[in-house]
Design a protein around this motif. Structure first.
Motif, PDB file in Angstrom:
ATOM      1  N   PHE A  15       0.831  -1.200   0.000  1.00 15.83           N
ATOM      2  CA  PHE A  15       0.000   0.000   0.000  1.00 15.83           C
ATOM      3  C   PHE A  15       0.867   1.252   0.000  1.00 15.83           C
ATOM      4  O   PHE A  15       0.646   2.174  -0.789  1.00 15.83           O
ATOM      5  N   LYS A  16       1.883   1.285   0.870  1.00 14.89           N
ATOM      6  CA  LYS A  16       2.756   2.453   0.958  1.00 14.89           C
ATOM      7  C   LYS A  16       3.504   2.694  -0.353  1.00 14.89           C
ATOM      8  O   LYS A  16       3.668   3.835  -0.779  1.00 14.89           O
ATOM      9  N   GLU A  17       3.941   1.625  -0.997  1.00 11.55           N
ATOM     10  CA  GLU A  17       4.635   1.793  -2.278  1.00 11.55           C
ATOM     11  C   GLU A  17       3.710   2.367  -3.331  1.00 11.55           C
ATOM     12  O   GLU A  17       4.113   3.225  -4.121  1.00 11.55           O
ATOM     13  N   ALA A  18       2.456   1.903  -3.358  1.00 10.06           N
ATOM     14  CA  ALA A  18       1.484   2.440  -4.318  1.00 10.06           C
ATOM     15  C   ALA A  18       1.202   3.911  -4.034  1.00 10.06           C
ATOM     16  O   ALA A  18       1.129   4.733  -4.953  1.00 10.06           O
ATOM     17  N   LYS A  51      -2.518   4.256 -13.072  1.00 11.46           N
ATOM     18  CA  LYS A  51      -3.448   3.130 -13.245  1.00 11.46           C
ATOM     19  C   LYS A  51      -3.012   1.932 -12.411  1.00 11.46           C
ATOM     20  O   LYS A  51      -3.828   1.317 -11.721  1.00 11.46           O
ATOM     21  N   LYS A  52      -1.734   1.603 -12.475  1.00 14.83           N
ATOM     22  CA  LYS A  52      -1.214   0.451 -11.731  1.00 14.83           C
ATOM     23  C   LYS A  52      -1.411   0.654 -10.225  1.00 14.83           C
ATOM     24  O   LYS A  52      -1.900  -0.231  -9.528  1.00 14.83           O
ATOM     25  N   ASN A  53      -1.059   1.829  -9.737  1.00 13.65           N
ATOM     26  CA  ASN A  53      -1.159   2.097  -8.304  1.00 13.65           C
ATOM     27  C   ASN A  53      -2.601   2.225  -7.836  1.00 13.65           C
ATOM     28  O   ASN A  53      -2.918   1.861  -6.702  1.00 13.65           O
ATOM     29  N   ALA A  54      -3.482   2.708  -8.693  1.00 13.08           N
ATOM     30  CA  ALA A  54      -4.904   2.769  -8.336  1.00 13.08           C
ATOM     31  C   ALA A  54      -5.450   1.359  -8.137  1.00 13.08           C
ATOM     32  O   ALA A  54      -6.209   1.110  -7.188  1.00 13.08           O
ATOM     33  N   LEU A  55      -5.061   0.432  -9.003  1.00 12.44           N
ATOM     34  CA  LEU A  55      -5.502  -0.962  -8.855  1.00 12.44           C
ATOM     35  C   LEU A  55      -4.988  -1.561  -7.543  1.00 12.44           C
ATOM     36  O   LEU A  55      -5.716  -2.289  -6.861  1.00 12.44           O
ATOM     37  N   ILE A  56      -3.745  -1.251  -7.204  1.00  7.79           N
ATOM     38  CA  ILE A  56      -3.171  -1.760  -5.950  1.00  7.79           C
ATOM     39  C   ILE A  56      -3.929  -1.201  -4.749  1.00  7.79           C
ATOM     40  O   ILE A  56      -4.286  -1.929  -3.821  1.00  7.79           O
ATOM     41  N   ILE A  57      -4.202   0.097  -4.777  1.00 14.09           N
ATOM     42  CA  ILE A  57      -4.921   0.734  -3.662  1.00 14.09           C
ATOM     43  C   ILE A  57      -6.316   0.125  -3.521  1.00 14.09           C
ATOM     44  O   ILE A  57      -6.751  -0.192  -2.408  1.00 14.09           O
ATOM     45  N   LEU A  72      -7.412  -1.963  -0.168  1.00 14.86           N
ATOM     46  CA  LEU A  72      -8.524  -1.460   0.654  1.00 14.86           C
ATOM     47  C   LEU A  72      -9.813  -2.231   0.363  1.00 14.86           C
ATOM     48  O   LEU A  72     -10.916  -1.758   0.660  1.00 14.86           O
ATOM     49  N   ASP A  73      -9.660  -3.413  -0.221  1.00 16.43           N
ATOM     50  CA  ASP A  73     -10.792  -4.319  -0.507  1.00 16.43           C
ATOM     51  C   ASP A  73     -11.882  -3.661  -1.353  1.00 16.43           C
ATOM     52  O   ASP A  73     -13.057  -4.031  -1.240  1.00 16.43           O
TER      53      ASP A  73
END
Length: 132
Positions: A26-29, A82-88, A92-93
């Motif tokens: 999460f922190k990396e994203a 886009k990549k980081n939005a998917l991770i977030i 956060l379920d």
């Protein structure tokens, strides 16, 4: 400014509502998103840029060289967002309340950072990606 960034990341980490599944991921994203929002290519002061890179290395275990790449390469902004939005969303379920909370905290940081209108457009794009 890195002190403010550190305080903001600490606030994210201590937030009782967010509770990501994998805090490091999460922190990396989040770090990637911050790199996208803050226009580091316009930072002329090398010392200031070095402080940001050191902070990202210390807090997110992102090597300084990689941090410089993230800060300087504007062509990767859309892809990274886009990549980081998917991770977030995953971390956060895809919980709308948690996502709204994250956006609220991010918006507060943007206001403190005094981002320009162009930078705020990235925030709006992230909002679309998270709630699509």
């Amino acid at each position: 400014m890195p002190v403010e960034l550190k305080k903001w990341f600490d606030l994210l980490e201590s937030d009782e509502i967010l509770k990501p599944k994998n805090p490091e991921r999460f922190k990396e994203a989040v770090a990637g998103i911050v790199c996208s929002i803050i226009n580091f290519s316009k930072i002329e002061d090398k010392e200031k840029l070095d402080k940001f890179c050191e902070l990202f290395e210390r807090e997110f275990h992102i090597p300084k060289e990689r941090a410089y790449e993230l800060f300087k390469d504007e062509s990767t902004v859309e892809k990274n967002l886009k990549k980081n939005a998917l991770i977030i969303k995953d971390e956060l379920d895809n919980d709308e309340f948690k996502l709204l909370r994250f956006m609220r905290v991010l918006n507060r940081y943007i206001m403190v950072d005094d981002c320009k209108e162009d930078d705020y457009c990235i925030f709006e794009e992230l909002q679309k990606l998270l709630f699509a």
